[in-house]
Write a protein that holds these residues in place. Structure first.
Motif, PDB file in Angstrom:
ATOM      1  N   GLY A  90     -27.712 -16.158  18.453  1.00 50.57           N
ATOM      2  CA  GLY A  90     -26.580 -16.868  19.175  1.00 50.57           C
ATOM      3  C   GLY A  90     -27.118 -17.874  19.990  1.00 50.57           C
ATOM      4  O   GLY A  90     -26.527 -17.999  21.124  1.00 50.57           O
ATOM      5  N   HIS A 118     -12.212 -26.720   9.268  1.00 51.38           N
ATOM      6  CA  HIS A 118     -11.922 -28.105   8.935  1.00 51.38           C
ATOM      7  C   HIS A 118     -10.745 -28.379   9.900  1.00 51.38           C
ATOM      8  O   HIS A 118     -10.124 -29.573   9.374  1.00 51.38           O
ATOM      9  CB  HIS A 118     -11.866 -28.550   7.439  1.00 51.38           C
ATOM     10  N   ARG A 155     -18.283 -21.020  21.282  1.00 50.73           N
ATOM     11  CA  ARG A 155     -18.039 -19.665  21.073  1.00 50.73           C
ATOM     12  C   ARG A 155     -18.900 -18.942  22.189  1.00 50.73           C
ATOM     13  O   ARG A 155     -18.491 -17.805  22.641  1.00 50.73           O
ATOM     14  CB  ARG A 155     -18.330 -18.890  19.610  1.00 50.73           C
ATOM     15  N   ARG A 156     -20.133 -19.542  22.216  1.00 52.38           N
ATOM     16  CA  ARG A 156     -21.404 -18.736  23.153  1.00 52.38           C
ATOM     17  C   ARG A 156     -21.140 -18.855  24.648  1.00 52.38           C
ATOM     18  O   ARG A 156     -21.624 -18.300  25.432  1.00 52.38           O
ATOM     19  CB  ARG A 156     -22.665 -19.085  22.756  1.00 52.38           C
ATOM     20  N   LEU A 185     -22.774 -32.895  17.280  1.00 50.87           N
ATOM     21  CA  LEU A 185     -21.898 -33.325  18.433  1.00 50.87           C
ATOM     22  C   LEU A 185     -22.760 -33.829  19.888  1.00 50.87           C
ATOM     23  O   LEU A 185     -22.783 -34.791  20.249  1.00 50.87           O
ATOM     24  CB  LEU A 185     -20.785 -32.672  18.871  1.00 50.87           C
ATOM     25  N   PRO A 211     -13.024 -32.713  12.579  1.00 45.15           N
ATOM     26  CA  PRO A 211     -13.345 -32.358  11.156  1.00 45.15           C
ATOM     27  C   PRO A 211     -11.912 -33.080  10.150  1.00 45.15           C
ATOM     28  O   PRO A 211     -10.934 -32.817  10.676  1.00 45.15           O
ATOM     29  CB  PRO A 211     -13.423 -30.972  11.091  1.00 45.15           C
ATOM     30  N   CYS A 222     -22.609 -28.211  13.442  1.00 39.39           N
ATOM     31  CA  CYS A 222     -21.745 -29.269  13.805  1.00 39.39           C
ATOM     32  C   CYS A 222     -21.781 -29.309  15.534  1.00 39.39           C
ATOM     33  O   CYS A 222     -21.731 -30.563  16.283  1.00 39.39           O
ATOM     34  CB  CYS A 222     -20.275 -28.849  13.691  1.00 39.39           C
ATOM     35  N   GLU A 276     -28.937 -18.835  14.580  1.00 41.96           N
ATOM     36  CA  GLU A 276     -27.413 -18.364  14.482  1.00 41.96           C
ATOM     37  C   GLU A 276     -27.514 -16.833  14.851  1.00 41.96           C
ATOM     38  O   GLU A 276     -26.621 -16.400  15.547  1.00 41.96           O
ATOM     39  CB  GLU A 276     -27.086 -18.471  12.646  1.00 41.96           C
ATOM     40  N   ASP A 277     -28.294 -16.149  14.231  1.00 41.79           N
ATOM     41  CA  ASP A 277     -28.514 -14.541  14.371  1.00 41.79           C
ATOM     42  C   ASP A 277     -28.805 -14.393  15.950  1.00 41.79           C
ATOM     43  O   ASP A 277     -28.312 -13.374  16.316  1.00 41.79           O
ATOM     44  CB  ASP A 277     -29.225 -13.939  13.470  1.00 41.79           C
ATOM     45  N   HIS A 298     -20.254 -15.575   4.037  1.00 42.92           N
ATOM     46  CA  HIS A 298     -21.555 -16.071   3.431  1.00 42.92           C
ATOM     47  C   HIS A 298     -21.595 -15.413   2.100  1.00 42.92           C
ATOM     48  O   HIS A 298     -22.404 -15.952   1.371  1.00 42.92           O
ATOM     49  CB  HIS A 298     -22.870 -15.739   4.575  1.00 42.92           C
ATOM     50  N   LYS A 340     -23.147 -12.691  21.537  1.00 37.54           N
ATOM     51  CA  LYS A 340     -23.460 -12.710  20.248  1.00 37.54           C
ATOM     52  C   LYS A 340     -23.534 -10.927  19.916  1.00 37.54           C
ATOM     53  O   LYS A 340     -24.407 -10.463  20.633  1.00 37.54           O
ATOM     54  CB  LYS A 340     -24.826 -13.374  20.016  1.00 37.54           C
ATOM     55  N   LEU A 375     -12.553 -25.900  14.852  1.00 39.35           N
ATOM     56  CA  LEU A 375     -14.217 -25.966  14.918  1.00 39.35           C
ATOM     57  C   LEU A 375     -14.641 -26.323  16.398  1.00 39.35           C
ATOM     58  O   LEU A 375     -15.679 -25.780  16.505  1.00 39.35           O
ATOM     59  CB  LEU A 375     -14.709 -26.946  13.713  1.00 39.35           C
ATOM     60  N   ASP A 381     -26.696 -21.215  20.308  1.00 38.21           N
ATOM     61  CA  ASP A 381     -25.853 -22.181  20.267  1.00 38.21           C
ATOM     62  C   ASP A 381     -26.050 -23.262  21.391  1.00 38.21           C
ATOM     63  O   ASP A 381     -26.327 -24.394  21.148  1.00 38.21           O
ATOM     64  CB  ASP A 381     -24.508 -22.039  19.780  1.00 38.21           C
ATOM     65  N   CYS A 405     -18.212 -34.267  10.780  1.00 37.27           N
ATOM     66  CA  CYS A 405     -17.098 -33.637  11.590  1.00 37.27           C
ATOM     67  C   CYS A 405     -16.848 -34.415  13.042  1.00 37.27           C
ATOM     68  O   CYS A 405     -15.962 -34.128  13.738  1.00 37.27           O
ATOM     69  CB  CYS A 405     -17.153 -32.260  11.752  1.00 37.27           C
ATOM     70  N   THR A 421     -23.378 -24.216   5.857  1.00 35.09           N
ATOM     71  CA  THR A 421     -23.745 -22.870   5.909  1.00 35.09           C
ATOM     72  C   THR A 421     -23.471 -22.286   7.372  1.00 35.09           C
ATOM     73  O   THR A 421     -23.058 -21.085   7.610  1.00 35.09           O
ATOM     74  CB  THR A 421     -25.359 -22.614   5.546  1.00 35.09           C
ATOM     75  N   TYR A 422     -23.833 -23.172   8.417  1.00 35.47           N
ATOM     76  CA  TYR A 422     -23.553 -22.771   9.773  1.00 35.47           C
ATOM     77  C   TYR A 422     -22.791 -23.691  10.496  1.00 35.47           C
ATOM     78  O   TYR A 422     -23.072 -24.338  11.344  1.00 35.47           O
ATOM     79  CB  TYR A 422     -25.087 -22.676  10.444  1.00 35.47           C
ATOM     80  N   PRO A 423     -21.454 -23.687  10.250  1.00 37.73           N
ATOM     81  CA  PRO A 423     -20.690 -25.216  10.859  1.00 37.73           C
ATOM     82  C   PRO A 423     -20.508 -25.027  12.143  1.00 37.73           C
ATOM     83  O   PRO A 423     -21.061 -26.025  12.885  1.00 37.73           O
ATOM     84  CB  PRO A 423     -19.171 -24.776  10.017  1.00 37.73           C
ATOM     85  N   PRO A 424     -20.500 -24.021  13.053  1.00 40.95           N
ATOM     86  CA  PRO A 424     -20.236 -23.966  14.296  1.00 40.95           C
ATOM     87  C   PRO A 424     -21.771 -24.345  15.100  1.00 40.95           C
ATOM     88  O   PRO A 424     -21.662 -25.190  16.032  1.00 40.95           O
ATOM     89  CB  PRO A 424     -19.588 -22.679  14.862  1.00 40.95           C
ATOM     90  N   LEU A 425     -22.715 -23.781  14.568  1.00 40.59           N
ATOM     91  CA  LEU A 425     -23.878 -23.961  14.994  1.00 40.59           C
ATOM     92  C   LEU A 425     -24.408 -25.496  14.907  1.00 40.59           C
ATOM     93  O   LEU A 425     -24.800 -25.990  15.981  1.00 40.59           O
ATOM     94  CB  LEU A 425     -25.000 -22.995  14.489  1.00 40.59           C
ATOM     95  N   GLN A 441     -27.565 -26.734  21.580  1.00 36.41           N
ATOM     96  CA  GLN A 441     -26.744 -28.066  21.857  1.00 36.41           C
ATOM     97  C   GLN A 441     -27.533 -28.936  23.100  1.00 36.41           C
ATOM     98  O   GLN A 441     -27.606 -29.840  23.031  1.00 36.41           O
ATOM     99  CB  GLN A 441     -25.506 -27.637  22.448  1.00 36.41           C
TER     100      GLN A 441
END
Lengths: 153, 222
Positions: B116, A82, A92-93, B178, B200, B174, B113-114, A140, A98, A86, B118, B206, B168-172, B122
């Motif tokens: 990776g 928040h 990140r990728r 965007l 956010p 959100c 998510e698993d 989680h 990963k 974020l 992202d 966010c 549950t998956y904020p970075p992914l 996007q």
């Protein structure tokens, strides 16, 4: 109780490479945000005192760690998801591979205690082997603040 | 156990009455608690009728009620606290015949998510936004359920259309959101006037938007 957090990230390329430049450029701001966030207690810094990207405790030069302590799970979650952090996570990728295993572990520890890097890495290994438990858990699958502490056997 | 979606059907059924629907929309758009007088005034209903319908909406689980002093005065003589209403956080969805897209979305999101993925997500979100037919940025955001709230040259989005997944998956999610909004800006005739960024805050989406010609002090730049 306080909440400790370890994150291990594996960079695509070394820190000085152009691909990682935006990550490096944002570090100071992101670290400042953490330190000013409500509920922040402590974070690991290397001998420069500013950040911890010089530390490679896993032995892999591309792996960097993030070790910090917070007053509560909510305080950590608020900072991570928040704040402007974020926006950093969104990318990140661009910078980090990963990992196939869990890369972040959480655990409770007594107020005033600072986690050691070996203990933190042991918690991450424990999480990877046994899944979330009171001694080593995740966002989680969080475990509530306990009356007594759980250690990795 | 109730038949599939009975609770949602009851909730949505409460909105069949046009007066009730107008009240619900007014309270939902207000963003903060609304008293009976205000709601009646905004919808052209009598206070008694507005109160009746507002309480029906509470019974249906669409609004929640509380008490608040609206006079601004405190202490003796401030009067009784007034009954006020706000939208509840819970979601209601009806699909006939029964469909369960949230479960499919959760499974798909977990895999993405698993894996990776992202950046791949996007890229697709941006392309989908770019290929949308968009009359204007404000209309496009409203039509997609973002509930834009204008404050000078800045827009906050009071609703997150992807709320459960984003939690549950904020970075992914959100990051996907965007990129989708950036794509919409690219497709909109007035898009070049706007910038979108991750911003956010407590509740809502966010992402926030800003008119490029207005600086931080709210004054027009030359």
């Amino acid at each position: 109780m306080n909440l400790a957090q370890l994150n291990v990230g594996r960079l695509h390329e070394p820190l000085h490479s152009p691909r990682i430049a935006d990550f490096v450029a944002g570090l100071e701001e992101i670290n400042r945000l953490a330190e000013e966030a409500p509920g922040f207690v402590w974070r690991l810094v290397d001998e420069n005192g500013a950040n911890n990207t010089g530390l490679h405790p896993t032995g892999d030069p591309l792996e960097i760690v993030n070790l910090s302590v917070w007053q509560s799970l909510e305080a950590l979650r608020s900072y991570v998801y928040h704040t402007a952090h974020l926006d950093y996570l969104r990318r990140r990728r661009d910078w980090f591979v990963k990992l196939r295993h869990e890369h972040m572990v959480l655990w409770w520890l007594p107020v005033g205690q600072i986690p050691t890097v070996p203990d933190a890495l042991a918690r991450l290994r424990w999480l990877r082997q046994h899944g979330p438990t009171a001694a080593a858990f995740t966002f989680h699958d969080p475990y509530p603040e306990p009356d007594t502490l759980a250690a990795c056997p | 156990m109730e038949p599939f979606e009975d609770a949602a059907l009851d909730a949505v059924g409460a909105l069949a009455d046009p007066a009730r629907r107008a009240l619900y929309r007014y309270v939902a758009a207000a963003g903060s608690s609304v008293g009976r007088d205000e709601a009646a005034g905004a919808t052209g209903l009598t206070r008694a009728l507005a109160a009746f319908h507002l309480d029906k909406l509470v019974e249906a689980g669409l609004l929640a009620a509380g008490y608040k002093r609206l006079s601004g005065r405190v202490g003796p003589g401030a009067g009784r606290p007034a009954k006020v209403y706000h939208r509840v956080a819970g979601e209601h969805a009806v699909h006939l015949p029964p469909r369960d897209y949230p479960r499919a979305a959760e499974l798909l999101a977990r895999v993405v998510e698993d894996a990776g993925l992202d950046r791949e997500l996007q890229a697709v979100a941006r392309r989908v936004g770019e290929s949308s037919t968009v009359d204007s940025v404000p209309l496009a955001l409203a039509a997609r359920g973002y509930e834009p709230d204008y404050d000078g040259g800045a827009v906050r989005l009071r609703n997150c259309p992807f709320h459960a997944l984003a939690r549950t998956y904020p970075p992914l999610v959100c990051g996907m959101n965007l990129a989708l909004i950036e794509g919409l800006l690219a497709a909109a005739p007035d898009g070049p006037q706007w910038t979108a960024r991750m911003d956010p805050h407590g509740g809502g989406c966010c992402v926030s938007l800003k008119l490029k010609t207005i600086d931080n002090t709210g004054t027009l730049s030359p």
